[in-house]
Design a protein around this motif. Structure first.
Motif, mmCIF file in Angstrom:
data_model
loop_
_atom_site.group_PDB
_atom_site.id
_atom_site.type_symbol
_atom_site.label_atom_id
_atom_site.label_comp_id
_atom_site.label_asym_id
_atom_site.label_seq_id
_atom_site.Cartn_x
_atom_site.Cartn_y
_atom_site.Cartn_z
ATOM 1 N N LEU A 1 1.014 -1.559 -0.340
ATOM 2 C CA LEU A 1 0.057 -0.119 -0.185
ATOM 3 C C LEU A 1 0.476 1.291 0.042
ATOM 4 C CD1 LEU A 1 -2.728 -1.302 2.494
ATOM 5 C CD2 LEU A 1 -3.103 -0.908 0.134
ATOM 6 N N ILE A 2 1.824 1.545 0.557
ATOM 7 C CA ILE A 2 2.766 2.278 0.278
ATOM 8 C C ILE A 2 4.454 2.060 0.655
ATOM 9 C CG2 ILE A 2 1.878 3.355 2.011
ATOM 10 C CD1 ILE A 2 4.062 2.774 4.843
ATOM 11 N N GLU A 3 5.074 2.757 -0.080
ATOM 12 C CA GLU A 3 6.797 2.847 -0.690
ATOM 13 C C GLU A 3 7.300 3.567 -0.141
ATOM 14 O OE1 GLU A 3 6.835 2.378 -4.699
ATOM 15 O OE2 GLU A 3 6.447 5.073 -5.092
ATOM 16 N N ALA A 4 8.510 3.468 0.650
ATOM 17 C CA ALA A 4 9.086 4.243 1.012
ATOM 18 C C ALA A 4 10.612 4.501 -0.322
ATOM 19 C CB ALA A 4 10.403 3.731 2.417
ATOM 20 N N ARG A 5 10.541 5.578 0.129
ATOM 21 C CA ARG A 5 11.275 7.009 -0.918
ATOM 22 C C ARG A 5 12.819 7.314 -0.500
ATOM 23 N NH1 ARG A 5 6.666 9.883 -4.832
ATOM 24 N NH2 ARG A 5 5.612 8.136 -5.487
ATOM 25 N N PRO A 6 13.810 6.866 -0.497
ATOM 26 C CA PRO A 6 15.192 7.231 0.357
ATOM 27 C C PRO A 6 15.347 9.466 0.298
ATOM 28 C CG PRO A 6 15.687 6.022 -1.896
ATOM 29 C CD PRO A 6 13.956 6.373 -2.120
ATOM 30 N N GLN A 7 15.656 9.593 1.388
ATOM 31 C CA GLN A 7 15.649 10.704 2.715
ATOM 32 C C GLN A 7 14.484 12.085 1.788
ATOM 33 O OE1 GLN A 7 19.148 11.908 -0.159
ATOM 34 N NE2 GLN A 7 20.429 10.677 1.510
ATOM 35 N N SER A 8 13.233 11.189 1.595
ATOM 36 C CA SER A 8 12.337 11.536 1.498
ATOM 37 C C SER A 8 10.823 11.895 2.246
ATOM 38 C CB SER A 8 11.491 11.359 -0.150
ATOM 39 O OG SER A 8 10.463 12.653 -0.440
ATOM 40 N N GLY A 9 10.934 9.905 2.432
ATOM 41 C CA GLY A 9 9.698 9.521 3.540
ATOM 42 C C GLY A 9 8.995 8.544 2.685
ATOM 43 N N PHE A 10 7.376 8.206 3.577
ATOM 44 C CA PHE A 10 5.938 7.593 2.536
ATOM 45 C C PHE A 10 5.114 7.696 1.887
ATOM 46 C CE2 PHE A 10 8.529 5.182 5.763
ATOM 47 C CZ PHE A 10 8.608 3.360 6.044
ATOM 48 N N TYR A 11 5.091 7.253 0.723
ATOM 49 C CA TYR A 11 3.924 7.380 -0.477
ATOM 50 C C TYR A 11 3.340 7.073 -0.371
ATOM 51 C CZ TYR A 11 7.239 11.497 -0.806
ATOM 52 O OH TYR A 11 7.277 13.138 -0.918
ATOM 53 N N VAL A 12 1.629 6.523 -0.244
ATOM 54 C CA VAL A 12 1.163 6.037 -1.174
ATOM 55 C C VAL A 12 1.431 5.357 -2.931
ATOM 56 C CG1 VAL A 12 -1.656 5.628 -1.315
ATOM 57 C CG2 VAL A 12 -0.686 7.157 0.203
ATOM 58 N N ARG A 13 1.490 4.840 -2.326
ATOM 59 C CA ARG A 13 1.693 3.701 -3.937
ATOM 60 C C ARG A 13 0.352 3.198 -4.765
ATOM 61 N NH1 ARG A 13 4.337 -1.804 -3.328
ATOM 62 N NH2 ARG A 13 4.916 -1.780 -5.464
ATOM 63 N N GLN A 14 1.181 3.492 -6.323
ATOM 64 C CA GLN A 14 -0.557 3.186 -7.302
ATOM 65 C C GLN A 14 -1.236 1.682 -6.626
ATOM 66 O OE1 GLN A 14 -1.386 5.407 -10.226
ATOM 67 N NE2 GLN A 14 -2.714 3.961 -10.233
ATOM 68 N N LYS A 15 -2.333 1.946 -6.832
ATOM 69 C CA LYS A 15 -3.501 1.200 -6.604
ATOM 70 C C LYS A 15 -3.656 -0.014 -7.777
ATOM 71 C CE LYS A 15 -6.870 3.544 -4.304
ATOM 72 N NZ LYS A 15 -8.327 3.958 -4.156
ATOM 73 N N ARG A 16 -3.738 -1.109 -7.023
ATOM 74 C CA ARG A 16 -3.037 -2.416 -7.794
ATOM 75 C C ARG A 16 -4.635 -2.690 -9.257
ATOM 76 N NH1 ARG A 16 0.535 -5.241 -6.117
ATOM 77 N NH2 ARG A 16 1.144 -5.342 -3.120
ATOM 78 N N SER A 17 -4.553 -2.374 -10.259
ATOM 79 C CA SER A 17 -5.173 -2.397 -11.533
ATOM 80 C C SER A 17 -5.767 -3.896 -11.796
ATOM 81 C CB SER A 17 -4.529 -0.958 -12.232
ATOM 82 O OG SER A 17 -4.048 -2.377 -13.486
ATOM 83 N N MET A 18 -5.977 -4.317 -11.417
ATOM 84 C CA MET A 18 -5.260 -6.129 -12.247
ATOM 85 C C MET A 18 -7.053 -6.052 -11.907
ATOM 86 S SD MET A 18 -2.619 -8.268 -13.899
ATOM 87 C CE MET A 18 -1.797 -7.345 -15.242
ATOM 88 N N ALA A 19 -8.078 -7.452 -12.367
ATOM 89 C CA ALA A 19 -9.174 -7.712 -11.780
ATOM 90 C C ALA A 19 -8.465 -9.328 -11.180
ATOM 91 C CB ALA A 19 -10.097 -7.814 -13.056
ATOM 92 N N ILE A 20 -9.158 -9.549 -10.090
ATOM 93 C CA ILE A 20 -9.222 -10.560 -9.293
ATOM 94 C C ILE A 20 -9.971 -11.791 -10.101
ATOM 95 C CG2 ILE A 20 -8.818 -10.606 -7.166
ATOM 96 C CD1 ILE A 20 -11.378 -10.690 -6.010
ATOM 97 N N PRO A 21 -9.767 -13.136 -10.593
ATOM 98 C CA PRO A 21 -10.303 -14.330 -10.934
ATOM 99 C C PRO A 21 -11.342 -14.487 -10.189
ATOM 100 C CG PRO A 21 -8.080 -14.795 -10.576
ATOM 101 C CD PRO A 21 -8.332 -13.796 -9.613
#
Length: 490
Positions: A66-86
């Motif tokens: 759900l989030i990702e760490a960016r060096p020397q910047s902090g944590f950011y919300v990641r791109q939502k998953r786009s693929m449908a589930i089976p």
């Protein structure tokens, strides 16, 4: 003792509570994609929580993708998953004999293709993920302290010290299991063999999830049992409604299910569904064989409870193993056999008599000293990271109409491609380039799921894995564009 096992109270630690609150904020759009998360120090002050608690919550959100760490910047919300589930599967409604092509199993592919560079087919974790040095030290220690164990056949039911440790751990899911109710086996496969032999005979019908683990199908084939595939959803597991319909006529003699992080779908059955399934099969006198071999592989929170937690009649046989978690080479599994305990004890005696007691005692020591829990935390984190990387790569490189489940545990992914793609053909071209995976037809006695494949995330993610996923996606697109061509090189 009574087979009644009470479901446990679900307790959540502070960091899990915070992680779930933040996850909800991301899901509802309060925190948007690309937006910076509150700093750890700021959130610590606002919530009056320790810095370590907030950090653990952020690591939890990272593991969930759900989030990702960016060096020397902090944590950011990641791109939502786009693929449908089976969608829920739709297998044939009639039982069938089982035939699994031995040439398509991952182990056979390894033997035939020595040049495999990236193995996405074998559901065997990297040796680097196991506590090999700790186990080696304990094995040496036990051998020195009790050298006569090397010459000891041991009890057929299993080493009492290991059975006591398993009994203690059952308290984590609400079990009130005594050591004498547990039978130690040579891995989960022997446990599954013994359970099926105890309650079926050749020609009987066994209800299974669809798709189902091909190892189970191979056992059904060897016992000359028929398989009845039950519709299964990638999120919630086997359909209780379909199972209810399928078991009305008395034809089904047993049911085998993996409620927690099933292989290959990765599904996790809700507790209410587990309870309904247990009650339904008990009322109809149909033994339930529950394979909980992946139950410990949860990414976050408390480990999911087994269906056995709702068993009040002894109708559920619970299978688990230390093979995939601690020491594959030891082959230590176990079964809580319920009302079939005496029968399975007899079959174990006839089949292999006992399991090496020195190895059992070593695993018991590992559990007793706390090494197991420490190892589990690291293993779960590694599996979550590996699966997250694979999911991200599949979403970037596979065709946009691909369907994919994001499991909450385990280390396998079920990928559903366009129906115009044949994964047997795809596998042939992938093998030529040193890439392996498991085609979907292997997981169905009716040879369904020809457009599906299983990808195993068993190693730390590297550029070679990224390139392999990218190439698989490229080969899938080429096959869709040239459906009748045998040349998919680009």
């Amino acid at each position: 003792m009574s087979e009644t096992i009470q479901a446990p109270l679900q307790r959540k630690t502070l960091y899990i509570q915070l992680a779930e609150e933040m996850a909800q904020a991301i899901e509802t759009g309060v925190l948007r994609v690309g937006e910076k998360m509150p700093s750890i120090r700021k959130l610590s002050g606002q919530r009056q929580l320790s810095l370590s608690t907030v950090m653990e919550a952020y690591r939890e959100l990272e593991d969930r993708g759900l989030i990702e760490a960016r060096p020397q910047s902090g944590f950011y919300v990641r791109q939502k998953r786009s693929m449908a589930i089976p969608e829920i599967t739709a297998p044939p409604k009639n039982p069938s004999h089982v035939f699994i092509d031995p040439l398509l199993t991952p182990s056979a592919l390894w033997r035939l293709n020595k040049e495999i560079r990236v193995d996405l087919g074998m559901a065997i974790l990297s040796p680097k993920l196991f506590p090999n040095q700790q186990i080696q030290r304990l094995l040496s220690q036990v051998g020195r302290q009790e050298p006569d164990l090397i010459a000891d056949y041991g009890e057929s039911q299993g080493d009492i010290e290991l059975r006591r440790q398993i009994s203690r751990r059952s308290l984590l899911w609400g079990g009130q299991v005594e050591a004498d109710e547990i039978i130690i086996t040579q891995g989960g496969i022997e446990a599954l063999n013994l359970c099926l032999r105890a309650v079926t005979k050749p020609g009987d019908v066994v209800a299974i999830e669809s798709p189902a683990y091909f190892g189970l199908l191979q056992i059904l084939e060897s016992f000359e049992l028929k398989a009845l595939e039950i519709p299964t959803h990638a999120k919630t597991g086997i359909s209780i409604e379909a199972l209810e319909l399928a078991t009305r006529n008395g034809e089904v003699k047993a049911c085998v299910v993996l409620p927690n992080f099933a292989n290959p779908l990765g599904s996790l059955m809700p507790d209410e569904n587990k309870q309904r399934m247990v009650q339904l099969l008990a009322e109809r006198g149909i033994p339930l064989i529950e394979d909980d071999i992946y139950g410990e592989f949860c990414y976050s929170g408390d480990r999911p409870i087994p269906a056995k937690a709702f068993d009040q009649t002894g109708n559920v046989m619970l299978i688990s193993s230390f093979t995939k978690i601690v020491a594959p080479g030891f082959r230590i599994g176990w079964v809580l056999a319920g009302k079939w305990q005496k029968k399975i004890e007899q079959l174990k005696f006839i089949n292999t008599y006992s399991t090496p007691v020195l190895l059992q005692r070593t695993i018991a020591k590992f559990l007793e000293t706390g090494g197991y829990d420490h190892h589990l935390r690291r293993l779960r984190k590694s599996c979550a990271e590996q699966v997250n990387h694979a999911v991200d790569a599949i979403q970037r490189h596979f065709p946009s109409d691909t369907r994919l489940n994001m499991p909450q545990g385990g280390y396998v992914l079920w990928v559903e491609l366009n129906k115009g793609i044949d994964t047997i053909t795809l596998l042939q071209h992938a093998l030529a380039e040193g890439i392996s995976f498991t085609p979907g037809v292997l997981f169905s006695p009716s040879h369904s799921y020809r457009n599906c494949l299983r990808i195993c995330c068993v190693e730390a993610w590297t550029t070679k894995h990224e390139k392999a996923i990218a190439r698989l996606g490229e080969l899938a697109r080429l096959q869709l564009a040239q459906p009748h061509s045998s040349d998919l090189t680009a």
